[in-house]
Design an enzyme around this catalytic site. Structure first.
Site, PDB file in Angstrom:
ATOM      1  N   GLY A 281       0.922  -1.116  -0.165  1.00 18.06           N
ATOM      2  CA  GLY A 281       0.146   0.035   0.059  1.00 18.06           C
ATOM      3  C   GLY A 281       0.810   1.343  -0.012  1.00 18.06           C
ATOM      4  O   GLY A 281       1.648   1.188   0.734  1.00 18.06           O
TER       5      GLY A 281
ATOM      6  N   VAL B 202      16.927   8.316  -1.879  1.00 21.48           N
ATOM      7  CA  VAL B 202      17.681   7.188  -2.345  1.00 21.48           C
ATOM      8  C   VAL B 202      18.469   7.612  -3.563  1.00 21.48           C
ATOM      9  O   VAL B 202      19.929   7.347  -3.627  1.00 21.48           O
ATOM     10  CB  VAL B 202      16.905   5.908  -2.496  1.00 21.48           C
ATOM     11  CG1 VAL B 202      17.680   4.738  -3.341  1.00 21.48           C
ATOM     12  CG2 VAL B 202      16.310   5.466  -1.140  1.00 21.48           C
TER      13      VAL B 202
ATOM     14  N   ARG C  86       1.286  -5.342  -5.326  1.00 16.85           N
ATOM     15  CA  ARG C  86       1.274  -6.437  -4.159  1.00 16.85           C
ATOM     16  C   ARG C  86       1.444  -7.646  -5.375  1.00 16.85           C
ATOM     17  O   ARG C  86       0.510  -7.942  -6.013  1.00 16.85           O
ATOM     18  CB  ARG C  86       0.046  -6.776  -3.462  1.00 16.85           C
ATOM     19  CG  ARG C  86       0.078  -5.433  -2.268  1.00 16.85           C
ATOM     20  CD  ARG C  86      -1.250  -5.783  -1.251  1.00 16.85           C
ATOM     21  NE  ARG C  86      -1.041  -4.836  -0.317  1.00 16.85           N
ATOM     22  CZ  ARG C  86      -2.049  -3.915  -0.124  1.00 16.85           C
ATOM     23  NH1 ARG C  86      -2.855  -3.773  -1.099  1.00 16.85           N
ATOM     24  NH2 ARG C  86      -1.868  -2.920   0.906  1.00 16.85           N
TER      25      ARG C  86
ATOM     26  N   GLY D 114       6.052  -2.152   3.660  1.00 17.70           N
ATOM     27  CA  GLY D 114       5.527  -2.599   4.846  1.00 17.70           C
ATOM     28  C   GLY D 114       6.036  -3.878   5.365  1.00 17.70           C
ATOM     29  O   GLY D 114       7.190  -4.558   4.530  1.00 17.70           O
ATOM     30  N   ASP D 115       5.531  -4.887   6.070  1.00 18.72           N
ATOM     31  CA  ASP D 115       6.318  -6.069   6.518  1.00 18.72           C
ATOM     32  C   ASP D 115       6.207  -6.928   5.179  1.00 18.72           C
ATOM     33  O   ASP D 115       7.090  -7.770   5.077  1.00 18.72           O
ATOM     34  CB  ASP D 115       5.818  -6.535   7.621  1.00 18.72           C
ATOM     35  CG  ASP D 115       4.089  -6.627   7.832  1.00 18.72           C
ATOM     36  OD1 ASP D 115       3.633  -6.339   6.707  1.00 18.72           O
ATOM     37  OD2 ASP D 115       3.667  -7.045   8.697  1.00 18.72           O
TER      38      ASP D 115
ATOM     39  N   THR E  89       4.453   2.884   5.667  1.00 19.83           N
ATOM     40  CA  THR E  89       2.995   2.346   5.694  1.00 19.83           C
ATOM     41  C   THR E  89       2.068   3.283   6.695  1.00 19.83           C
ATOM     42  O   THR E  89       2.621   3.711   7.680  1.00 19.83           O
ATOM     43  CB  THR E  89       2.749   1.052   6.056  1.00 19.83           C
ATOM     44  OG1 THR E  89       1.359   0.886   6.705  1.00 19.83           O
ATOM     45  CG2 THR E  89       3.637   0.703   7.396  1.00 19.83           C
TER      46      THR E  89
ATOM     47  N   ASP F  34      -0.261   2.549   8.553  1.00 19.82           N
ATOM     48  CA  ASP F  34      -0.508   1.829   9.726  1.00 19.82           C
ATOM     49  C   ASP F  34       0.212   1.901  10.701  1.00 19.82           C
ATOM     50  O   ASP F  34      -0.067   1.508  12.125  1.00 19.82           O
ATOM     51  CB  ASP F  34      -0.510   0.312   9.162  1.00 19.82           C
ATOM     52  CG  ASP F  34      -1.732   0.084   7.987  1.00 19.82           C
ATOM     53  OD1 ASP F  34      -2.535   0.976   7.984  1.00 19.82           O
ATOM     54  OD2 ASP F  34      -1.426  -1.036   7.269  1.00 19.82           O
TER      55      ASP F  34
ATOM     56  N   ASP G 189       2.438  -0.140  11.618  1.00 21.90           N
ATOM     57  CA  ASP G 189       2.499  -1.373  12.503  1.00 21.90           C
ATOM     58  C   ASP G 189       3.768  -2.142  12.019  1.00 21.90           C
ATOM     59  O   ASP G 189       3.689  -3.535  12.135  1.00 21.90           O
ATOM     60  CB  ASP G 189       1.269  -2.132  11.783  1.00 21.90           C
ATOM     61  CG  ASP G 189       1.136  -2.792  10.440  1.00 21.90           C
ATOM     62  OD1 ASP G 189       2.160  -1.952   9.640  1.00 21.90           O
ATOM     63  OD2 ASP G 189       0.512  -3.299  10.110  1.00 21.90           O
TER      64      ASP G 189
ATOM     65  N   GLY H 166      -5.908   1.282   9.000  1.00 17.64           N
ATOM     66  CA  GLY H 166      -4.756   0.507   9.980  1.00 17.64           C
ATOM     67  C   GLY H 166      -4.627  -0.681   9.897  1.00 17.64           C
ATOM     68  O   GLY H 166      -3.774  -1.309  10.763  1.00 17.64           O
ATOM     69  N   ARG H 167      -5.361  -1.417   8.907  1.00 15.04           N
ATOM     70  CA  ARG H 167      -5.175  -2.931   8.836  1.00 15.04           C
ATOM     71  C   ARG H 167      -5.698  -3.537  10.304  1.00 15.04           C
ATOM     72  O   ARG H 167      -6.763  -3.253  10.896  1.00 15.04           O
ATOM     73  CB  ARG H 167      -3.950  -3.477   8.349  1.00 15.04           C
ATOM     74  CG  ARG H 167      -4.045  -4.802   7.722  1.00 15.04           C
ATOM     75  CD  ARG H 167      -2.747  -5.275   7.090  1.00 15.04           C
ATOM     76  NE  ARG H 167      -2.364  -4.485   5.948  1.00 15.04           N
ATOM     77  CZ  ARG H 167      -2.733  -4.731   4.706  1.00 15.04           C
ATOM     78  NH1 ARG H 167      -3.408  -5.714   4.481  1.00 15.04           N
ATOM     79  NH2 ARG H 167      -2.243  -3.910   3.749  1.00 15.04           N
TER      80      ARG H 167
ATOM     81  N   ALA I 197     -12.173  12.357  20.582  1.00 16.87           N
ATOM     82  CA  ALA I 197     -13.688  11.457  20.100  1.00 16.87           C
ATOM     83  C   ALA I 197     -14.212  10.992  21.324  1.00 16.87           C
ATOM     84  O   ALA I 197     -13.664  10.734  22.410  1.00 16.87           O
ATOM     85  CB  ALA I 197     -13.277  10.144  19.367  1.00 16.87           C
TER      86      ALA I 197
ATOM     87  N   GLN J 154      -7.137   8.569   3.138  1.00 13.99           N
ATOM     88  CA  GLN J 154      -6.132   8.604   4.208  1.00 13.99           C
ATOM     89  C   GLN J 154      -4.638   8.187   3.716  1.00 13.99           C
ATOM     90  O   GLN J 154      -3.689   8.541   4.296  1.00 13.99           O
ATOM     91  CB  GLN J 154      -6.340   7.609   5.114  1.00 13.99           C
ATOM     92  CG  GLN J 154      -7.587   8.088   6.053  1.00 13.99           C
ATOM     93  CD  GLN J 154      -8.091   6.831   6.621  1.00 13.99           C
ATOM     94  OE1 GLN J 154      -8.019   6.714   8.050  1.00 13.99           O
ATOM     95  NE2 GLN J 154      -9.045   5.875   6.222  1.00 13.99           N
TER      96      GLN J 154
HETATM   97  O1  F6P Z   1      -1.645  -1.046   4.704  1.00 12.11           O
HETATM   98  C1  F6P Z   1      -2.251  -0.003   4.240  1.00 12.11           C
HETATM   99  C2  F6P Z   1      -3.562  -0.131   4.180  1.00 12.11           C
HETATM  100  O2  F6P Z   1      -4.085   1.267   3.866  1.00 12.11           O
HETATM  101  C3  F6P Z   1      -4.412  -0.537   5.379  1.00 12.11           C
HETATM  102  O3  F6P Z   1      -4.678   0.446   6.340  1.00 12.11           O
HETATM  103  C4  F6P Z   1      -5.718  -1.124   4.732  1.00 12.11           C
HETATM  104  O4  F6P Z   1      -6.385  -2.245   5.427  1.00 12.11           O
HETATM  105  C5  F6P Z   1      -4.860  -1.300   3.382  1.00 12.11           C
HETATM  106  O5  F6P Z   1      -3.876  -0.804   2.949  1.00 12.11           O
HETATM  107  C6  F6P Z   1      -6.083  -1.407   2.191  1.00 12.11           C
HETATM  108  O6  F6P Z   1      -5.345  -2.174   1.159  1.00 12.11           O
HETATM  109  P1  F6P Z   1      -6.040  -1.826  -0.272  1.00 12.11           P
HETATM  110  O7  F6P Z   1      -5.229  -0.698  -1.011  1.00 12.11           O
HETATM  111  O8  F6P Z   1      -5.424  -2.973  -1.130  1.00 12.11           O
HETATM  112  O9  F6P Z   1      -7.465  -1.674  -0.363  1.00 12.11           O
END
Ligand code: F6P
Length: 329
Positions: A15, A27, A76, A106-107, A129, A131, A133, A174-175, A190, A256
């Site tokens: 993502g 880079v 991906r 990301g990971d 990312t 997230d 995470d 945020g996955r 909130a 986002q």
């Molecule tokens: O990892 C980043 C992210 O935006 C997550 O927050 C979300 O769950 C996912 O990617 C959405 O992925 P896609 O772009 O494949 O819908």
């Protein structure tokens, strides 16, 4: 120094996140600084399989520091998960004469990087990312920008919720992690924040908090739901059933991931990009560039992938204490 890096590749994978372009620029520019050539691999690992590339000279990375998205595109790749796909990728590295590859993502990106490094290609990772995470790094490129985008959207929602004295339920990305939701929830005040790291008790975490908020004089309510904690649409229905309110539900979604990176993301991406190439220049590879307590660290990819990062639950306690403390506690 055993190995001399003369030409390197850089790619963005998974993502996208605001600040990826700033990392690509850093880079490429750092490569030039060390007398290396830099090739941009397009569409992530798939681009390495398909030999899909552009030359990243000085002009190619001009004016991208503050641009959202990634000029290298991202994907991906299923094919890279296969041995055959990875062999093709190694073949591309040989054909293009790449001495190393910087992988930004990301990971999932780092799992790919580990496989490639096992096949003998020197790799460095940069965590990016929204997230936040990634276990090995306190911070990931894009998180601050995504938080600020979500905050801006929720501030706008609050204006109309306030005018109509309504309840708003907002789902943020945020996955499987609640970093984004909790940070945003604190920043917008909130009424309730639902995160995957804490089992949701609907009566306590939502119903009672809205009731307390109403008793303290509030006439509009803001519930922030991390996508990993449940569906905002479901939560909206349940609020309606439990309290008779007529909530409006907003799923912020991919908005986002877009927009210009904040200063923090540009600055972090620039430092990380620099350190990734500097590692190559000094003969090191096989690590992820991380931030730990503000300092840059190189952590071996395998170790980095095994590391876990806990959401600081004190922030949840702060949200509980401040947002809807209740008059009858
Ligand atoms: O990892 C980043 C992210 O935006 C997550 O927050 C979300 O769950 C996912 O990617 C959405 O992925 P896609 O772009 O494949 O819908």
């Amino acid at each position: 120094m055993d190995k001399k890096f003369k030409r390197i590749g850089v790619l963005t994978s998974g993502g996208d996140s605001p600040g990826m372009n700033a990392a690509v620029r850093a880079v490429a520019r750092t490569a030039m600084h060390y007398g290396m050539e830099c090739i941009g691999i397009r569409r992530g690992w798939q681009g390495l399989i398909n030999s899909d590339f552009i030359i990243l000279n000085n002009d190619a990375v001009r004016h991208i520091l503050g641009r959202g998205g990634t000029i290298l595109y991202t994907a991906r790749s299923e094919e890279f998960m296969t041995e055959k796909g990875r062999e093709k990728a190694v073949g591309t590295c040989r054909m293009l004469g790449l001495d190393g590859v910087v992988a930004i993502g990301g990971d999932g990106t780092f799992r790919g990087a580990l496989e490639l490094s096992r096949l003998g290609v020197p790799v460095m990772g940069i965590p990016a990312t929204i997230d936040n995470d990634i276990g090995c790094s306190n911070y990931t490129i894009g998180f601050d920008s995504a938080c600020n985008t979500a905050i801006d959207c929720i501030d706008k929602l609050r204006d109309t919720m306030q005018s109509h004295e309504r309840c708003s339920v907002v789902e943020v990305m945020g996955r499987h992690a609640g970093f984004l939701a909790l940070y945003v929830g604190l920043a917008v005040g909130a009424t309730s924040v639902l995160i995957p790291e804490k089992e949701v008790n609907f009566e306590e975490d939502v119903v009672a908090r809205i009731q307390n908020s109403r008793l303290s004089g509030q006439t509009h309510f803001m519930v922030v739901v991390a996508e990993g904690a449940g569906s905002a649409i479901d939560i909206g229905h349940r609020i309606h059933e439990a309290l008779g309110l007529d909530p409006r539900v907003t799923v912020l979604g991919h908005i986002q991931r877009g927009g210009a990176p904040t200063g923090r993301d540009r600055e972090t991406a620039t430092r990380m990009g620099y350190h990734a190439v500097r590692a190559f220049a000094e003969g090191r590879s096989g690590s992820v560039i991380c931030t730990q307590e503000g300092a840059i660290k190189e952590i071996p990819i395998e170790e980095a992938l095994a590391m876990k990062k806990n959401l600081p639950m004190i922030r949840y306690e702060i949200m509980e204490a401040i947002s809807a403390p209740g008059v009858f506690k």
